[in-house]
Design an enzyme around this catalytic site. Sequence first.
Site, PDB file in Angstrom:
ATOM      1  N   ARG A 193       0.121  14.891  12.657  1.00 43.49           N
ATOM      2  CA  ARG A 193       1.022  14.372  11.614  1.00 43.49           C
ATOM      3  C   ARG A 193       1.452  15.545  10.737  1.00 43.49           C
ATOM      4  O   ARG A 193       0.947  15.750   9.634  1.00 43.49           O
ATOM      5  CB  ARG A 193       0.302  13.298  10.788  1.00 43.49           C
ATOM      6  CG  ARG A 193      -0.069  12.076  11.615  1.00 43.49           C
ATOM      7  CD  ARG A 193      -0.794  11.035  10.819  1.00 43.49           C
ATOM      8  NE  ARG A 193       0.070  10.285   9.916  1.00 43.49           N
ATOM      9  CZ  ARG A 193      -0.357   9.305   9.120  1.00 43.49           C
ATOM     10  NH1 ARG A 193      -1.628   8.963   9.118  1.00 43.49           N
ATOM     11  NH2 ARG A 193       0.472   8.678   8.316  1.00 43.49           N
ATOM     12  N   ASP A 253       3.454   0.475  12.234  1.00 48.66           N
ATOM     13  CA  ASP A 253       2.219  -0.072  11.651  1.00 48.66           C
ATOM     14  C   ASP A 253       1.895  -1.484  12.159  1.00 48.66           C
ATOM     15  O   ASP A 253       0.776  -1.962  11.969  1.00 48.66           O
ATOM     16  CB  ASP A 253       2.317  -0.108  10.124  1.00 48.66           C
ATOM     17  CG  ASP A 253       2.498   1.273   9.549  1.00 48.66           C
ATOM     18  OD1 ASP A 253       2.073   2.245  10.191  1.00 48.66           O
ATOM     19  OD2 ASP A 253       3.092   1.392   8.457  1.00 48.66           O
ATOM     20  N   CYS A 296      -5.455   8.165   8.283  1.00 58.27           N
ATOM     21  CA  CYS A 296      -5.617   7.745   9.672  1.00 58.27           C
ATOM     22  C   CYS A 296      -5.225   8.855  10.625  1.00 58.27           C
ATOM     23  O   CYS A 296      -4.172   9.472  10.458  1.00 58.27           O
ATOM     24  CB  CYS A 296      -4.725   6.532   9.960  1.00 58.27           C
ATOM     25  SG  CYS A 296      -5.272   5.048   9.130  1.00 58.27           S
ATOM     26  N   ARG A 332      -9.135   0.455   3.396  1.00 62.90           N
ATOM     27  CA  ARG A 332      -8.155   1.382   2.808  1.00 62.90           C
ATOM     28  C   ARG A 332      -6.812   0.688   2.613  1.00 62.90           C
ATOM     29  O   ARG A 332      -5.994   1.149   1.818  1.00 62.90           O
ATOM     30  CB  ARG A 332      -7.949   2.601   3.717  1.00 62.90           C
ATOM     31  CG  ARG A 332      -9.100   3.582   3.666  1.00 62.90           C
ATOM     32  CD  ARG A 332      -8.739   4.913   4.324  1.00 62.90           C
ATOM     33  NE  ARG A 332      -7.319   5.118   4.215  1.00 62.90           N
ATOM     34  CZ  ARG A 332      -6.480   5.260   5.250  1.00 62.90           C
ATOM     35  NH1 ARG A 332      -6.924   5.267   6.468  1.00 62.90           N
ATOM     36  NH2 ARG A 332      -5.192   5.418   5.041  1.00 62.90           N
ATOM     37  N   LYS A 349       0.839  -1.213   0.000  1.00 59.05           N
ATOM     38  CA  LYS A 349       0.000   0.000   0.000  1.00 59.05           C
ATOM     39  C   LYS A 349       0.867   1.255   0.000  1.00 59.05           C
ATOM     40  O   LYS A 349       0.646   2.164  -0.789  1.00 59.05           O
ATOM     41  CB  LYS A 349      -0.895   0.000   1.241  1.00 59.05           C
ATOM     42  CG  LYS A 349      -1.437   1.362   1.618  1.00 59.05           C
ATOM     43  CD  LYS A 349      -2.194   1.305   2.942  1.00 59.05           C
ATOM     44  CE  LYS A 349      -2.475   2.661   3.532  1.00 59.05           C
ATOM     45  NZ  LYS A 349      -1.367   3.231   4.305  1.00 59.05           N
ATOM     46  N   ASN A 350       1.841   1.308   0.905  1.00 58.91           N
ATOM     47  CA  ASN A 350       2.578   2.560   1.050  1.00 58.91           C
ATOM     48  C   ASN A 350       3.560   2.821  -0.098  1.00 58.91           C
ATOM     49  O   ASN A 350       4.085   3.922  -0.224  1.00 58.91           O
ATOM     50  CB  ASN A 350       3.258   2.631   2.421  1.00 58.91           C
ATOM     51  CG  ASN A 350       2.216   2.824   3.530  1.00 58.91           C
ATOM     52  OD1 ASN A 350       1.067   3.196   3.243  1.00 58.91           O
ATOM     53  ND2 ASN A 350       2.596   2.561   4.765  1.00 58.91           N
TER      54      ASN A 350
HETATM   55  N1  EPU Z   1       6.992  14.072  10.823  1.00 61.74           N
HETATM   56  C1  EPU Z   1       7.185  15.414  11.119  1.00 61.74           C
HETATM   57  N2  EPU Z   1       7.210  16.294  10.075  1.00 61.74           N
HETATM   58  C2  EPU Z   1       7.031  15.918   8.790  1.00 61.74           C
HETATM   59  C3  EPU Z   1       6.828  14.565   8.507  1.00 61.74           C
HETATM   60  C4  EPU Z   1       6.806  13.661   9.549  1.00 61.74           C
HETATM   61  O1  EPU Z   1       7.350  15.790  12.271  1.00 61.74           O
HETATM   62  O2  EPU Z   1       7.070  16.783   7.904  1.00 61.74           O
HETATM   63  C5  EPU Z   1       6.990  13.091  11.926  1.00 61.74           C
HETATM   64  C6  EPU Z   1       5.660  12.356  12.060  1.00 61.74           C
HETATM   65  O3  EPU Z   1       4.745  13.080  12.855  1.00 61.74           O
HETATM   66  C7  EPU Z   1       6.093  11.055  12.688  1.00 61.74           C
HETATM   67  C8  EPU Z   1       7.471  10.795  12.054  1.00 61.74           C
HETATM   68  O4  EPU Z   1       7.909  12.068  11.589  1.00 61.74           O
HETATM   69  O5  EPU Z   1       6.274  11.201  14.059  1.00 61.74           O
HETATM   70  C9  EPU Z   1       7.498   9.821  10.904  1.00 61.74           C
HETATM   71  O6  EPU Z   1       6.481  10.154   9.963  1.00 61.74           O
HETATM   72  P1  EPU Z   1       6.576   9.785   8.423  1.00 61.74           P
HETATM   73  O7  EPU Z   1       6.609  11.048   7.637  1.00 61.74           O
HETATM   74  O8  EPU Z   1       7.667   8.791   8.219  1.00 61.74           O
HETATM   75  O9  EPU Z   1       5.168   9.106   8.191  1.00 61.74           O
HETATM   76  P2  EPU Z   1       4.250   9.234   6.920  1.00 61.74           P
HETATM   77  O10 EPU Z   1       5.070   9.330   5.703  1.00 61.74           O
HETATM   78  O11 EPU Z   1       3.189  10.262   7.150  1.00 61.74           O
HETATM   79  C10 EPU Z   1       4.198   6.681   6.436  1.00 61.74           C
HETATM   80  C11 EPU Z   1       3.146   5.651   6.242  1.00 61.74           C
HETATM   81  C12 EPU Z   1       2.516   5.311   7.585  1.00 61.74           C
HETATM   82  C13 EPU Z   1       3.586   4.841   8.540  1.00 61.74           C
HETATM   83  C14 EPU Z   1       4.689   5.898   8.656  1.00 61.74           C
HETATM   84  C15 EPU Z   1       5.857   5.470   9.508  1.00 61.74           C
HETATM   85  C16 EPU Z   1       2.332   6.192   4.043  1.00 61.74           C
HETATM   86  C17 EPU Z   1       1.242   6.734   3.208  1.00 61.74           C
HETATM   87  N3  EPU Z   1       2.128   6.176   5.347  1.00 61.74           N
HETATM   88  O12 EPU Z   1       3.532   7.826   6.960  1.00 61.74           O
HETATM   89  O13 EPU Z   1       1.628   4.247   7.321  1.00 61.74           O
HETATM   90  O14 EPU Z   1       3.026   4.607   9.795  1.00 61.74           O
HETATM   91  O15 EPU Z   1       5.198   6.212   7.330  1.00 61.74           O
HETATM   92  O16 EPU Z   1       6.467   4.357   8.963  1.00 61.74           O
HETATM   93  O17 EPU Z   1       3.370   5.768   3.547  1.00 61.74           O
HETATM   94  C18 EPU Z   1      -0.215   2.867   7.707  1.00 61.74           C
HETATM   95  O18 EPU Z   1       0.137   2.229   6.695  1.00 61.74           O
HETATM   96  O19 EPU Z   1      -1.105   2.460   8.503  1.00 61.74           O
HETATM   97  C19 EPU Z   1       0.441   4.124   7.992  1.00 61.74           C
HETATM   98  C20 EPU Z   1      -0.062   5.010   8.837  1.00 61.74           C
END
Ligand code: EPU
Length: 426
Positions: free
Chosen positions: A122, A307, A117, A399, A23-24
């Site tokens: 975030r 996750d 989610c 999703r 998915k991601n």
């Molecule tokens: N963060 C910041 N600033 C940013 C971006 C992130 O402070 O600009 C923080 C976040 O709040 C968090 C950490 O950095 O504490 C890591 O966040 P990351 O950006 O890596 O997460 P994401 O890209 O929003 C993806 C996956 C998530 C998964 C996380 C962590 C996708 C679409 N989503 O989210 O997947 O939990 O990486 O591995 O790729 C899921 O599949 O259920 C899911 C939520």
Amino acid sequence: MSEKLVIRGGRKLAGTISVDGAKNSAVALIPAAILAESEVVLEGLPEISDVFTLYNIIGELGGNVQFDKNKAIIDPSHLTAMPLPNGNVKKLRASYYLMGAMLGRFKKAVVGLPGGCYLGPRPIDQHIKGFEALGAKVTNEQGAIYLRADELRGARIYLDVVSVGATINIMLAAVRAKGKTVIENAAKEPEIIDVATLLNNMGANIKGVGTDTIRIQGVEHLHGCHHTIIPDRIEAGTYMVLAAACSSEQGIRIENIIPDHIEGIHAKLSEMGVPMQLEDDAVVVGGAVDYKKVDIKTYAYPGFPTDLQQPLTALLTQAEGNSVVTDTIYPSRFKHIAELGRMGGQFKLEGRSAVVLGKTDLQGAKVTATDLRAGAALVIAGLLANGTTEIFGVEHIERGYSKIIEKLTSIGAEIAKVSEEETFVS
Ligand code: EPU
């Protein structure tokens, strides 16, 4: 009409489950196709609602998507930089990848702040910091992000937090920028490597993915190509936990995995005493009679994935003694705890940790999936529990888990999706 999942628990399961595409990765690969000027063919995509929403968004932008099961042919040649302040973009978190991809292709974009989610705050400040470093002006106007640049120029960008989303988004914006971009303190998740592989096959020049430092030499044009997505390590991990919870002696075979990608969950299930046999692209997981307690701390890849913290919590209710689950990525990703509590699980929430008090007998109950992986935790708990469990909020589960009902039915689970109004007697 709203629907719910109904599970009759307590059965021992056996058979084979095949894992779908990640998915991601999918939610980044589809926006990445925007950067090409000819047809991109993606194979192995999961049939989940986040993917279908992205097809609709590409259509809204003037692109053509033809899909059949796991394959999509995306023709982005007639795309325009149509503003997307509302609507479908609000349905998924990953719509933020439209920012990087449209900025890279058109030097401008308007994208509503993403949904997805709710796991606590975030922020996307690191994505924006990256776009600005590349020369974009970024403003937030009434809940939508406006991005404009006269031209994008390569830059050196240090991420203050290791972020999957920011790393991919900056790659998307930088591949067609002038000159060289260096992303430091980059995330290393396999999905990032998958996206870079697609972009390089489209003609981009990206090096160092999978390490802390990614180097991108901008190119003027990108062309279409064929790409097969990697398997979903989180879906695989979820079914490993489910198998550990409910498998008969014979075990459940989980196919289409990359063993390196599931090391974290494999190590923890091993510590719990779950019998497993790893093969080249499959793992057979048996149920344990006595589960040992383990402590979990989530970290960015290759650490234990946030996750899988929620699904594993459901299994930890069956371990003797107390296990401590700490989420360093999303400290408030514990909404599943209250729902598991309705089923008889016992927990203590302490700051960014949940203490799972084991062992408890789970009982069927009416519960709500507040987010995707909370939903997975409840499905596992429902299969473990005595009696009937009704899970509301199915749309969250759909999703991210492709054909979950068919897959679980095929290994002997009693699970069905029915309208919320239907009643059940256990
Ligand atoms: N963060 C910041 N600033 C940013 C971006 C992130 O402070 O600009 C923080 C976040 O709040 C968090 C950490 O950095 O504490 C890591 O966040 P990351 O950006 O890596 O997460 P994401 O890209 O929003 C993806 C996956 C998530 C998964 C996380 C962590 C996708 C679409 N989503 O989210 O997947 O939990 O990486 O591995 O790729 C899921 O599949 O259920 C899911 C939520």
